[in-house]
Design a protein around this motif. Structure first.
Motif, short mmCIF file in Angstrom:
data_model
loop_
_atom_site.label_atom_id
_atom_site.label_comp_id
_atom_site.label_asym_id
_atom_site.label_seq_id
_atom_site.Cartn_x
_atom_site.Cartn_y
_atom_site.Cartn_z
N ALA A 154 0.83 -1.21 0.00
CA ALA A 154 0.00 0.00 0.00
C ALA A 154 0.86 1.26 0.00
O ALA A 154 0.37 2.34 0.27
CB ALA A 154 -0.94 0.00 1.21
N THR A 155 2.13 1.13 -0.27
CA THR A 155 3.11 2.23 -0.39
C THR A 155 3.41 2.94 0.93
O THR A 155 3.99 4.02 0.94
CB THR A 155 2.69 3.32 -1.42
N HIS A 207 2.51 7.22 -6.29
CA HIS A 207 1.31 8.05 -6.39
C HIS A 207 0.24 7.36 -7.22
O HIS A 207 -0.95 7.41 -6.89
CB HIS A 207 1.68 9.41 -6.98
N ARG A 208 0.67 6.70 -8.29
CA ARG A 208 -0.30 6.01 -9.15
C ARG A 208 -0.87 4.78 -8.47
O ARG A 208 -2.04 4.46 -8.62
CB ARG A 208 0.35 5.64 -10.47
N LEU A 220 -7.15 1.07 1.42
CA LEU A 220 -6.56 0.37 2.56
C LEU A 220 -7.48 0.46 3.76
O LEU A 220 -7.98 1.52 4.11
CB LEU A 220 -5.21 0.99 2.91
N ARG A 258 -1.35 4.52 -5.36
CA ARG A 258 -2.33 5.03 -4.38
C ARG A 258 -3.66 5.37 -5.04
O ARG A 258 -4.70 5.37 -4.38
CB ARG A 258 -1.77 6.27 -3.68
N GLN A 259 -3.61 5.71 -6.33
CA GLN A 259 -4.86 6.01 -7.03
C GLN A 259 -5.69 4.75 -7.28
O GLN A 259 -6.88 4.84 -7.55
CB GLN A 259 -4.55 6.70 -8.37
N LEU A 260 -5.04 3.59 -7.18
CA LEU A 260 -5.74 2.35 -7.51
C LEU A 260 -6.17 1.55 -6.30
O LEU A 260 -7.01 0.66 -6.42
CB LEU A 260 -4.82 1.45 -8.36
#
Lengths: 281, 363
Positions: free
Chosen positions: B62-63, B84-85, B92, B87-89
């Motif tokens: 989940a970065t 960042h990308r 959590l 996180r767009q998908l």
């Protein structure tokens, strides 16, 4: 023996990578970052609606302080309550503002320990926004508290004897100083394990620092060894500057001292706080 | 036989590909080379005791944290380079409900909608929609701190869905919930996949939960994936089936034990007159029936059932999952593993849990 584990083929890990799905922009623009900061500042401020105790904390407490100091100690310290009000109001503004910077650390620590930070950081938002939003919201609360103090002071008989520009400069200086000091609060908030510990730190450092200054009493009334500390205490510089800008007295020297202190504190603690922030989150 | 369990549809691109993830915290190795491949549109369960590395894996994917080594690609994007990308998908939902307790249900969701770039009316509409979907409309204007555990978990799940993620991480979604709330949560997760087509990676300590929800399960222990496959495949792999025989006449018990031991090659367990042993080959059943028949033993009960996931974990690690989860238990302690009351078939007694890790995962 049968193996049912699924492991990737050792060759060509890149080839195994899935095709990218369509997604939005690759990074956050500065304008987005401002928007995110605004939303997160709103989030901190809108909580007040559901938690009236907090309102009590940052509005009523300073007013209480003002009334107590003016009417309980004022006569004894300055001979008359009105003389003391003129002397002490700038000091109370300074003391309250510095103390309130602790809320930043407490709030950040609460977000960390409750898992709110994980949620925020999993979103495609500016990495700085959770921190910046909190700081902006706390500055807004600071401004509110300063206005309340000046308002009640006015009712009690305090008058700005310089001018509106100087008064605005005084408020600006105090807020700027608070912004720089709040980096200490952020650092502590990142290092301690629970929100309550930020307050313990506050009482052991900021409490003595604000009281052992000329925020509430003239330096000349203290024993010589204490005066030596009071004179170099940054709180004294800030109290003098605020007093000079709101009422009377020297302005240039204390303002420069206060600004230098603020810059120095920020230069040391902002990088430490940001490093701790990055490490913790 | 090599079974690649996770790939059901060869055309579907995996939602998650992780290779050799390692994460250390000082002396502790949280992840010790985790490889994962999660096909899109499935529920993938990371199953393991406390401290096995499940949450750390989710946090990497989940970065939220960077692994010390290894790569992870989520939805086609590298979790570090294209964070960042990613996180767009993804959405959590953390181990501890991470809603803001001071905000109301609506405010929590509006905040996230605004952060994701929705206008205020859009964010409010989306919040109302999700609150209705998760039966939280009545509590919409109450601060989240007044919510029950189940409500809070549902709000948290709603919060992770505001941005309509393609991929959802659910970190122990039902830990601490009562059975009713847990069943509700399971229904919600099934709907997410079935109705919304979301790929779900969930972590759980509950073997039953993984069995109920997941298409594929990876068993995690000490930062490693020690087995992977569908629930049924895992059961087959690990000794797999349990044979139980009960003679009508108590006097025949000893003979049944000997026969079962002889045919299965395992040391059977005896509970009263019930003789049970884990078997890998279903053909032992008719063999035993024949042999007992020849010996004139009347069998009152004979069953062959799939092993429970508890038995699977025991078989894989040499110790029960409960023990592994309890703090202070040294999992490498031979006394701990050697003393495990297994009665397992076909497995030579080995005290080293790593010895049972299939070689392919030790990369």
């Amino acid at each position: 023996m049968t193996t049912l584990t699924t492991t990737l083929p050792e060759q060509a890990p890149r080839a195994a990578a899935p095709r990218p799905e369509p997604a939005g922009p690759p990074r956050v623009t500065p304008l987005d970052a401002l928007r995110h900061t605004r939303t997160l500042a709103w989030r901190t401020l809108v909580q007040i609606k559901h938690n009236p105790m907090e309102l009590l904390d940052f509005s009523v407490q300073p007013l209480m302080f003002l009334l107590l100091f003016t009417y309980v100690f004022g006569g004894a310290i300055s001979g008359s309550t009105s003389d003391y009000l003129t002397f002490a109001l700038p000091g109370i503004i300074v003391q309250n503002t510095l103390f309130t910077t602790l809320n930043t650390g407490t709030g950040l620590n609460t977000d960390l320990t409750k898992g709110v930070f994980d949620r925020l950081r999993s979103l495609p938002i500016a990495r700085s926004a959770p921190l910046a939003g909190r700081i902006v919201a706390d500055l807004a609360k600071q401004l509110w508290a300063i206005c309340m103090l000046l308002g009640l002071g006015y009712i009690l008989g305090f008058r700005v004897e310089t001018g509106p520009l100087q008064a605005v400069a005084a408020v600006g200086l105090v807020m700027l100083f608070a912004l720089c000091v709040s980096w200490i609060s952020v650092l502590v908030g990142m290092l301690v394990s629970e929100p309550e510990k930020v307050m313990i730190f506050g009482f052991t450092l900021i409490f003595p620092l604000t009281f052992v200054s000329n925020a509430f009493v003239q330096t000349s009334t203290m024993p010589g060894w204490l005066q030596a500390f009071v004179k170099v205490n940054p709180v004294t510089a800030l109290a003098d500057a605020t007093r000079g800008l709101l009422v009377s007295g020297p302005v240039a020297t204390p303002v420069w001292h206060a600004l230098l202190w603020a810059a120095g504190i920020a230069a040391v603690f902002a990088p430490l706080a940001v490093a701790a922030f990055k490490r913790r989150v | 036989m090599l079974l690649d369990m996770t790939v059901r549809d060869p055309d579907s691109t995996p939602a998650i590909v992780a290779e050799g993830l390692v994460k250390r915290y000082g002396e502790t190795t949280a992840l010790d080379g985790v490889d994962l491949r999660v096909p899109a549109g499935t529920v993938f369960g990371l199953l393991g005791p406390n401290g096995a590395g499940k949450t750390t894996t989710v946090r990497v994917l989940a970065t939220l944290i960077r692994p010390d080594s290894g790569t992870a690609v989520v939805g086609g994007y590298d979790v570090h380079r294209d964070a960042h990308r990613v996180r767009q998908l993804v959405g959590l939902t953390g181990q501890y409900a991470s809603v803001d307790e001071m905000l109301t249900g609506t405010e929590n969701l509006v905040m996230i909608g605004r952060l994701l770039g929705l206008s205020r009316p859009q964010a409010k509409a989306r919040a109302a929609e999700l609150l209705a979907e998760f039966r939280l409309s009545d509590a919409a204007s109450r601060p989240a701190k007044t919510f029950s555990g189940g409500m809070r978990r549902r709000l948290d799940l709603a919060a992770s869905l505001v941005g309509r993620p393609r991929l959802l991480f659910l970190d122990e979604p039902t830990t601490g919930l009562d059975p009713r709330s847990r069943n509700e949560m399971w229904d919600v997760v099934r709907d997410l996949v079935g109705v919304h087509g979301v790929t779900v990676l969930l972590t759980t300590q509950y073997l039953e939960e993984a069995d109920q929800l997941a298409d594929d399960i990876a068993v995690v222990d000490h930062g490693r994936i020690i087995a992977q496959g569908s629930p049924d495949e895992l059961k087959k792999q690990t000794g797999a089936q349990t044979l139980a025989v009960r003679p009508v006449d108590r006097a025949d018990t000893e003979l049944v034990v000997t026969t079962v031991a002889e045919i299965t090659g395992a040391a059977p367990e005896l509970a009263g007159t019930l003789v049970s042993a884990q078997v890998t080959d279903p053909a032992v059943l008719p063999a035993i029936v024949r042999r007992l028949d020849d010996a004139g033993v009347t069998v009152g009960e004979i069953t062959l059932r799939s092993s429970s996931l508890d038995e699977v974990f025991l078989s894989l690690t040499g110790r029960p999952a409960e023990d592994a989860a309890s703090p202070g238990t040294d999992p490498a302690d031979p006394a701990d593993t050697g003393g495990a009351p297994t009665g397992r078939a076909g497995e030579p007694a080995t005290d080293d849990p790593t010895a049972r890790i299939p070689a392919a995962t030790r990369s």
